[in-house]
Design a protein around this motif. Sequence first.
Motif, PDB file in Angstrom:
ATOM      1  N   ALA A 196      70.581  42.208  76.296  1.00 52.50           N
ATOM      2  CA  ALA A 196      70.881  42.844  75.011  1.00 52.50           C
ATOM      3  C   ALA A 196      69.607  43.390  74.393  1.00 52.50           C
ATOM      4  CB  ALA A 196      71.526  41.837  74.068  1.00 52.50           C
ATOM      5  N   GLU A 197      69.760  44.417  73.592  1.00 53.56           N
ATOM      6  CA  GLU A 197      68.640  45.021  72.872  1.00 53.56           C
ATOM      7  C   GLU A 197      68.345  44.178  71.637  1.00 53.56           C
ATOM      8  OE1 GLU A 197      67.990  48.968  70.118  1.00 53.56           O
ATOM      9  OE2 GLU A 197      69.403  49.077  71.778  1.00 53.56           O
ATOM     10  N   ASP A 249      63.258  43.684  58.537  1.00 46.05           N
ATOM     11  CA  ASP A 249      63.592  43.347  57.143  1.00 46.05           C
ATOM     12  C   ASP A 249      64.409  42.070  57.014  1.00 46.05           C
ATOM     13  OD1 ASP A 249      62.263  45.572  56.149  1.00 46.05           O
ATOM     14  OD2 ASP A 249      64.038  46.850  56.319  1.00 46.05           O
ATOM     15  N   GLY A 250      64.074  41.044  57.785  1.00 47.55           N
ATOM     16  CA  GLY A 250      64.781  39.776  57.679  1.00 47.55           C
ATOM     17  C   GLY A 250      66.102  39.739  58.408  1.00 47.55           C
ATOM     18  N   HIS A 251      66.392  40.732  59.246  1.00 47.23           N
ATOM     19  CA  HIS A 251      67.605  40.766  60.067  1.00 47.23           C
ATOM     20  C   HIS A 251      67.177  40.729  61.537  1.00 47.23           C
ATOM     21  CE1 HIS A 251      69.163  42.249  56.279  1.00 47.23           C
ATOM     22  NE2 HIS A 251      70.394  42.084  56.730  1.00 47.23           N
ATOM     23  N   HIS A 252      67.519  39.665  62.220  1.00 40.98           N
ATOM     24  CA  HIS A 252      67.223  39.506  63.645  1.00 40.98           C
ATOM     25  C   HIS A 252      68.522  39.772  64.384  1.00 40.98           C
ATOM     26  CE1 HIS A 252      64.636  38.097  66.876  1.00 40.98           C
ATOM     27  NE2 HIS A 252      65.687  37.446  67.365  1.00 40.98           N
ATOM     28  N   THR A 253      68.566  40.823  65.221  1.00 40.36           N
ATOM     29  CA  THR A 253      69.826  41.219  65.852  1.00 40.36           C
ATOM     30  C   THR A 253      69.667  41.400  67.348  1.00 40.36           C
ATOM     31  OG1 THR A 253      69.399  43.572  65.503  1.00 40.36           O
ATOM     32  CG2 THR A 253      70.607  42.434  63.771  1.00 40.36           C
ATOM     33  N   ALA A 254      70.767  41.188  68.045  1.00 37.48           N
ATOM     34  CA  ALA A 254      70.899  41.529  69.458  1.00 37.48           C
ATOM     35  C   ALA A 254      72.116  42.442  69.554  1.00 37.48           C
ATOM     36  CB  ALA A 254      71.111  40.282  70.304  1.00 37.48           C
ATOM     37  N   HIS A 255      72.006  43.472  70.405  1.00 38.90           N
ATOM     38  CA  HIS A 255      73.020  44.509  70.443  1.00 38.90           C
ATOM     39  C   HIS A 255      73.366  44.837  71.888  1.00 38.90           C
ATOM     40  CE1 HIS A 255      73.813  48.963  70.506  1.00 38.90           C
ATOM     41  NE2 HIS A 255      74.752  48.540  69.699  1.00 38.90           N
ATOM     42  N   VAL A 256      74.668  44.823  72.203  1.00 39.74           N
ATOM     43  CA  VAL A 256      75.152  45.217  73.522  1.00 39.74           C
ATOM     44  C   VAL A 256      76.227  46.272  73.306  1.00 39.74           C
ATOM     45  CG1 VAL A 256      76.277  44.458  75.646  1.00 39.74           C
ATOM     46  CG2 VAL A 256      74.752  42.909  74.449  1.00 39.74           C
ATOM     47  N   SER A 257      76.119  47.405  74.023  1.00 36.10           N
ATOM     48  CA  SER A 257      77.103  48.483  73.887  1.00 36.10           C
ATOM     49  C   SER A 257      77.983  48.569  75.115  1.00 36.10           C
ATOM     50  CB  SER A 257      76.395  49.827  73.703  1.00 36.10           C
ATOM     51  OG  SER A 257      75.905  49.946  72.407  1.00 36.10           O
ATOM     52  N   HIS A 264      77.353  42.924  68.176  1.00 39.11           N
ATOM     53  CA  HIS A 264      76.099  42.599  67.500  1.00 39.11           C
ATOM     54  C   HIS A 264      76.067  41.116  67.150  1.00 39.11           C
ATOM     55  CE1 HIS A 264      75.243  46.879  66.625  1.00 39.11           C
ATOM     56  NE2 HIS A 264      76.545  46.965  66.453  1.00 39.11           N
ATOM     57  N   LEU A 265      74.959  40.477  67.471  1.00 38.44           N
ATOM     58  CA  LEU A 265      74.683  39.123  66.979  1.00 38.44           C
ATOM     59  C   LEU A 265      73.647  39.276  65.877  1.00 38.44           C
ATOM     60  CD1 LEU A 265      74.397  37.016  70.230  1.00 38.44           C
ATOM     61  CD2 LEU A 265      75.927  36.593  68.331  1.00 38.44           C
ATOM     62  N   VAL A 266      73.874  38.674  64.730  1.00 42.26           N
ATOM     63  CA  VAL A 266      73.008  38.893  63.576  1.00 42.26           C
ATOM     64  C   VAL A 266      72.619  37.567  62.943  1.00 42.26           C
ATOM     65  CG1 VAL A 266      72.802  40.045  61.346  1.00 42.26           C
ATOM     66  CG2 VAL A 266      74.210  41.070  63.134  1.00 42.26           C
ATOM     67  N   ALA A 267      71.323  37.425  62.639  1.00 46.22           N
ATOM     68  CA  ALA A 267      70.821  36.310  61.833  1.00 46.22           C
ATOM     69  C   ALA A 267      70.094  36.931  60.643  1.00 46.22           C
ATOM     70  CB  ALA A 267      69.872  35.433  62.635  1.00 46.22           C
ATOM     71  N   ILE A 268      70.437  36.507  59.436  1.00 44.44           N
ATOM     72  CA  ILE A 268      69.846  37.059  58.217  1.00 44.44           C
ATOM     73  C   ILE A 268      69.015  35.967  57.552  1.00 44.44           C
ATOM     74  CG2 ILE A 268      70.320  38.144  55.993  1.00 44.44           C
ATOM     75  CD1 ILE A 268      73.006  39.069  57.187  1.00 44.44           C
ATOM     76  N   SER A 269      67.761  36.304  57.238  1.00 44.85           N
ATOM     77  CA  SER A 269      66.873  35.318  56.621  1.00 44.85           C
ATOM     78  C   SER A 269      67.299  35.039  55.178  1.00 44.85           C
ATOM     79  CB  SER A 269      65.432  35.821  56.643  1.00 44.85           C
ATOM     80  OG  SER A 269      65.285  36.911  55.758  1.00 44.85           O
ATOM     81  N   ASP A 270      66.843  33.900  54.656  1.00 44.16           N
ATOM     82  CA  ASP A 270      67.151  33.542  53.268  1.00 44.16           C
ATOM     83  C   ASP A 270      66.550  34.549  52.296  1.00 44.16           C
ATOM     84  OD1 ASP A 270      68.522  31.321  54.169  1.00 44.16           O
ATOM     85  OD2 ASP A 270      66.767  30.000  53.988  1.00 44.16           O
ATOM     86  N   GLU A 271      65.372  35.091  52.606  1.00 38.52           N
ATOM     87  CA  GLU A 271      64.729  36.078  51.742  1.00 38.52           C
ATOM     88  C   GLU A 271      65.553  37.362  51.680  1.00 38.52           C
ATOM     89  OE1 GLU A 271      63.015  34.577  54.280  1.00 38.52           O
ATOM     90  OE2 GLU A 271      61.914  33.130  53.073  1.00 38.52           O
ATOM     91  N   ALA A 272      66.065  37.810  52.841  1.00 37.21           N
ATOM     92  CA  ALA A 272      66.882  39.025  52.867  1.00 37.21           C
ATOM     93  C   ALA A 272      68.185  38.813  52.092  1.00 37.21           C
ATOM     94  CB  ALA A 272      67.182  39.431  54.307  1.00 37.21           C
ATOM     95  N   ARG A 273      68.772  37.633  52.202  1.00 34.19           N
ATOM     96  CA  ARG A 273      69.989  37.338  51.427  1.00 34.19           C
ATOM     97  C   ARG A 273      69.696  37.331  49.931  1.00 34.19           C
ATOM     98  NH1 ARG A 273      73.565  32.917  54.762  1.00 34.19           N
ATOM     99  NH2 ARG A 273      73.389  33.993  56.740  1.00 34.19           N
ATOM    100  N   ALA A 274      68.537  36.777  49.553  1.00 37.58           N
ATOM    101  CA  ALA A 274      68.157  36.749  48.132  1.00 37.58           C
ATOM    102  C   ALA A 274      67.944  38.165  47.606  1.00 37.58           C
ATOM    103  CB  ALA A 274      66.896  35.910  47.944  1.00 37.58           C
ATOM    104  N   ARG A 275      67.294  39.033  48.418  1.00 43.92           N
ATOM    105  CA  ARG A 275      67.114  40.428  48.003  1.00 43.92           C
ATOM    106  C   ARG A 275      68.463  41.118  47.814  1.00 43.92           C
ATOM    107  NH1 ARG A 275      63.203  40.694  52.133  1.00 43.92           N
ATOM    108  NH2 ARG A 275      64.664  41.879  53.390  1.00 43.92           N
ATOM    109  N   HIS A 276      69.378  40.875  48.743  1.00 48.57           N
ATOM    110  CA  HIS A 276      70.709  41.480  48.650  1.00 48.57           C
ATOM    111  C   HIS A 276      71.456  40.962  47.417  1.00 48.57           C
ATOM    112  CE1 HIS A 276      74.508  43.182  49.925  1.00 48.57           C
ATOM    113  NE2 HIS A 276      75.061  42.010  49.709  1.00 48.57           N
ATOM    114  N   ASP A 277      71.396  39.662  47.174  1.00 50.99           N
ATOM    115  CA  ASP A 277      72.070  39.084  46.000  1.00 50.99           C
ATOM    116  C   ASP A 277      71.492  39.645  44.710  1.00 50.99           C
ATOM    117  OD1 ASP A 277      73.652  37.628  47.688  1.00 50.99           O
ATOM    118  OD2 ASP A 277      72.525  35.753  47.445  1.00 50.99           O
TER     119      ASP A 277
END
Length: 170
Positions: free
Chosen positions: A63-64, A69-77, A84-97
């Motif tokens: 996977a790619e 920006d606090g998003h760790h992803t793996a992508h298979v087409s 997509h597998l996605v992990a979002i950091s606590d900081e990125a979630r706080a920015r979004h909130d």
Amino acid sequence: MSTTKQQYRAELISGIRVLADFLERHPTLPVPHGLDVMAFPEPDASYATRCAEIDRIADAHNAELRDQDGHHTAHVSFGRVSYHLVAISDEARARHDALMSYLDSVALETATHADEQVNKPLDIPTADVYGRQCPCGALTDKGARLCRKCRSRGRWNRRKAPYRDEEEQW
């Protein structure tokens, strides 16, 4: 994997197959441009643990990987279908909130409300309703001969008058 997770996984995969069969049986129905499936590994685990899990899965399936920006992803087409597998950091979630906390702060006017405001006549008081006219042309308060600005200017001139006389003498 627990029974509920296995059951959920089986139902999801079955639903995807049913959707594919349904679209294949009805060729006249419109289909989406593409299909993106997102999965979030172990939501209760730490960000580092979730990233490690994504890295392990990405290595096993070529996977790619992307970390931005606090998003760790793996992508298979698979053509127009992506997983997509996605992990979002606590900081990125706080920015979004924080960003979403302003969502209800701005309200756009609807076109009909804006049209009503444009076509609404201006409510400008006339001299007979509000009071009479000051010699400067402004409207006065009821019972007053001068407008507020001229009254204020008169008070200022009266206060300065004694000093003006002294300056003229020198």
